[in-house]
Structures are given as structure tokens and as C-alpha cells.
Enzyme design. Structure first.
Site, PDB file in Angstrom:
ATOM      1  CB  THR A 155      -0.869  -0.062   1.278  1.00  0.00           C
ATOM      2  OG1 THR A 155      -1.758  -1.146   1.137  1.00  0.00           O
ATOM      3  CG2 THR A 155      -1.639   1.205   1.547  1.00  0.00           C
ATOM      4  NE  ARG A 183      -9.459  -7.078   3.614  1.00  0.00           N
ATOM      5  CZ  ARG A 183      -8.380  -6.306   3.583  1.00  0.00           C
ATOM      6  NH1 ARG A 183      -8.022  -5.689   2.488  1.00  0.00           N
ATOM      7  NH2 ARG A 183      -7.662  -6.140   4.660  1.00  0.00           N
ATOM      8  CB  VAL A 184     -14.236  -2.962   3.521  1.00  0.00           C
ATOM      9  CG1 VAL A 184     -13.857  -1.508   3.758  1.00  0.00           C
ATOM     10  CG2 VAL A 184     -15.533  -3.037   2.712  1.00  0.00           C
ATOM     11  CB  SER A 185      -8.679  -2.016   2.192  1.00  0.00           C
ATOM     12  OG  SER A 185      -7.597  -1.265   2.659  1.00  0.00           O
ATOM     13  CG  ASP A 186      -6.141  -0.405   6.551  1.00  0.00           C
ATOM     14  OD1 ASP A 186      -5.881  -1.369   5.812  1.00  0.00           O
ATOM     15  OD2 ASP A 186      -5.346   0.538   6.726  1.00  0.00           O
ATOM     16  CB  THR A 204       0.961   0.038   5.036  1.00  0.00           C
ATOM     17  OG1 THR A 204       0.916  -1.083   4.150  1.00  0.00           O
ATOM     18  CG2 THR A 204       2.303   0.029   5.746  1.00  0.00           C
ATOM     19  N   GLY A 205      -0.405  -2.452   6.278  1.00  0.00           N
ATOM     20  CA  GLY A 205      -0.384  -3.690   7.040  1.00  0.00           C
ATOM     21  C   GLY A 205      -1.685  -4.443   6.824  1.00  0.00           C
ATOM     22  N   GLY A 207      -5.303  -4.920   7.088  1.00  0.00           N
ATOM     23  CA  GLY A 207      -6.403  -3.980   7.317  1.00  0.00           C
ATOM     24  C   GLY A 207      -7.257  -4.325   8.521  1.00  0.00           C
TER      25      GLY A 207
HETATM   26  N1  ASP Z   1      -3.824  -2.277   4.527  1.00  0.00           N
HETATM   27  C1  ASP Z   1      -4.061  -2.894   3.265  1.00  0.00           C
HETATM   28  C2  ASP Z   1      -5.294  -3.771   3.356  1.00  0.00           C
HETATM   29  O1  ASP Z   1      -5.454  -4.478   4.327  1.00  0.00           O
HETATM   30  C3  ASP Z   1      -2.926  -3.713   2.753  1.00  0.00           C
HETATM   31  C4  ASP Z   1      -1.581  -3.040   2.835  1.00  0.00           C
HETATM   32  O2  ASP Z   1      -1.361  -2.148   3.628  1.00  0.00           O
HETATM   33  O3  ASP Z   1      -0.704  -3.405   2.061  1.00  0.00           O
HETATM   34  O4  ASP Z   1      -6.066  -3.777   2.446  1.00  0.00           O
END
Ligand code: ASP
Length: 280
Positions: A155, A183-186, A204-205, A207
Site C-alpha cells: 500500500t 472485503r473492505v480495506s482499512d 499499512t499492514g 487492514g
Molecule cells: N492495509 C491494506 C489492506 O489491508 C494492505 C496493505 O497495507 O498493504 O487492504
């Protein structure tokens, strides 16, 4: 004036030094371009511009080169928060768009400011955003090899502090990769992207972990209540430990404090306040 950006984690390339170096070089270039833009633009304009550049770089999982979901489609999510006006806007799971962050920017002036799926795409088309397929051959190859066992992140995000002392945060993602459609991302929530007059954070990480910790808004609230950014970030990330949360953040405070922290190695990020520094 200050600009901090990230290109997410690079788990898919932890052992691939070449990809790591390419991501670091790309971040250095983009941080430089973003900082130049910041000289004559607001924090919001700069956050959008900089995340747009990150979306266009196919090394990252946002815009062009995004991860493909379990049904073979790419769905993008992005959000923007103006710390001055306290307006948050975003798109969730939009398809066939080049720069979701620009659609989020357009929405900032509307009453309805977060749109998802079909509605988001229709809004984009009505506002002149044409058809674009963000898929790259590399991502198709990965998808076809069914590399669903490793979480592939990447991200992007940006927090900018402008000449007038205003903050803005922008975040954009192609998601986790191989997720269930819907699915909903953060990234297009206030857990993943938040700013006010005191601080701005982009996450990032995973979600689900970021949302569980209400991470970005949580850190910003602590800074608003008087805690230094580094302490606030550490405390909020610590709160993910009981459930082994996987997350990383970049942030700026209105006083010019810049900070990065993550629960797991390795996140790529860069800071610019004249000189560019790249970290991983
Ligand atoms: N945070 C993002 C998600 O969960 C993925 C990412 O940060 O790479 O959709």
C-alpha cells in the site's frame, strides 16, 4: 514544510534485494517530486499529487500494479483527509480506474464523501475518469501461480505539512491480495488514514488489524491530547500486540515531528524536508 511517504511492507521481496532497491529508488524520486510540489501547493493538493505518483509506479500495490483479488479482478481503495477542514473522502473497491486518489479528491467537495463499488465507478465516470485497467503482467503471473499463501503488501501513503502549517493524509491500496470480493480495506477508513490540525497518519499492514486498533485516528487523538507523535504511535502500536497485529505507520505532527514505526519488518518509507532520506 515536510513530506513523509510510504510504499508499504515488501514481504514479497524480502529476499529480493533488487526489488527492495527499486522501491527505495522510486520512493526517493517521488518524495523529491512531492516536496517540490509542496513549495507551491497545499498539504491536500500535495498528498493527492504524491499518492498519484505512487499509484502510477507499478512496484507498489496501489493503482497500476495492484494485487489481484480471489476472483481475478482488481479493486482499489483510497482516501484523503484534510486536517484543516476535517473532511475525509474516499473510494472503496472501485474498478477500472487509474488513480483512485483523484476520485477521492473530487469527492472531498461533496456531501456524500465515501463511495463504494459500482456507485464509486459511476461517480468517477460522470466526472471524467475514463476506463483504465491497472493490471500488470507481473501481477497476473503472481495470481496465476496462486501465490495466495504469502500476504503481499505494498500500500502507499503520504502525509504533508504545508507552508501554512496545515496537514493532510492520503492512502491508496489494491488490498491484501486474494481477498474475498467485497472485503473492505482499512485504507479508505479513518483507521487507515487520518489527519487533523495536530497530526496526520497513513497506515499499512493487515487492514483487519489496523481497524481493530482504530490505528490512525487513535494516534492522532493522542497527539491532539498533548502526547508527542513518537510516544503516541508507540503506544497505539503496542495495543495491537495482544492480537499480534501487523501494521506500520508514517506520520507528521503540526510541530514538524516526523515518525515511522512498524510491528514487523520491513516497511519502505521516505522523508523529505529539503533533503530526501529513504528507509527500509
Ligand atoms: N492495509 C491494506 C489492506 O489491508 C494492505 C496493505 O497495507 O498493504 O487492504
Amino acid at each position: 514544510m515536510k513530506l513523509i511517504i510510504h510504499g508499504g511492507f515488501f514481504s514479497e521481496s524480502q529476499t529480493n534485494q533488487e526489488i527492495k532497491k527499486a522501491k527505495q529508488d522510486a520512493l526517493a524520486e517521488i518524495a523529491k517530486a512531492g516536496y517540490k510540489y509542496l513549495q507551491s501547493h497545499t498539504a491536500v493538493e500535495t498528498a493527492v499529487y504524491t499518492v498519484g505518483l505512487l499509484e502510477d509506479c507499478d512496484l507498489f500495490n496501489a493503482g497500476t500494479g495492484s494485487q489481484i483479488q480471489s476472483d481475478g479482478k482488481i479493486r482499489l481503495s483510497a482516501s484523503l483527509m484534510d486536517g484543516k477542514t476535517m473532511r475525509f473522502s474516499g473510494v472503496i473497491n472501485i474498478e477500472d480506474i487509474k488513480n483512485p486518489i483523484c476520485v477521492a479528491e473530487k469527492l472531498l467537495n461533496y456531501e456524500d464523501r465515501v463511495l463504494s463499488g459500482k456507485g464509486a465507478k459511476e461517480f468517477a465516470r460522470e466526472n471524467g475518469f475514463g476506463y483504465y485497467n491497472p493490471e500488470t503482467p507481473q501481477r497476473r503471473k503472481e495470481y496465476e501461480k496462486k501465490l495466495s499463501d504469502s500476504i503481499r503488501l505494498g500500500t502507499v501513503g503520504c502525509v504533508a505539512l504545508d507552508l501554512y502549517g496545515n496537514l493532510a493524509a492520503a492512502t491508496s491500496t489494491g488490498g491484501k491480495g486474494f481477498e474475498i470480493p467485497g472485503r473492505v480495506s482499512d485504507s479508505a477508513t479513518t483507521a487507515g488514514n487520518y489527519a487533523n490540525a495536530f497530526a496526520g497518519i497513513s497506515c499499512t499492514g493487515v487492514g483487519e488489524d489496523i481497524v481493530s486498533g482504530a490505528l490512525a485516528s487513535n494516534i492522532v487523538t493522542r497527539v491532539t491530547d498533548g502526547m508527542p507523535l513518537a510516544l503516541a504511535s508507540g503506544k497505539s502500536l503496542n495495543e495491537l500486540k495482544p492480537f499480534d497485529g501487523f501494521a506500520g505507520i508514517i506520520g507528521l505532527s503540526a510541530t514538524g515531528e516526523a515518525y515511522h514505526a512498524d510491528t514487523h519488518p520491513y516497511m519502505v518509507w521516505a522523508l523529505c524536508d529539503g533533503e530526501v532520506e529513504v528507509f527500509a
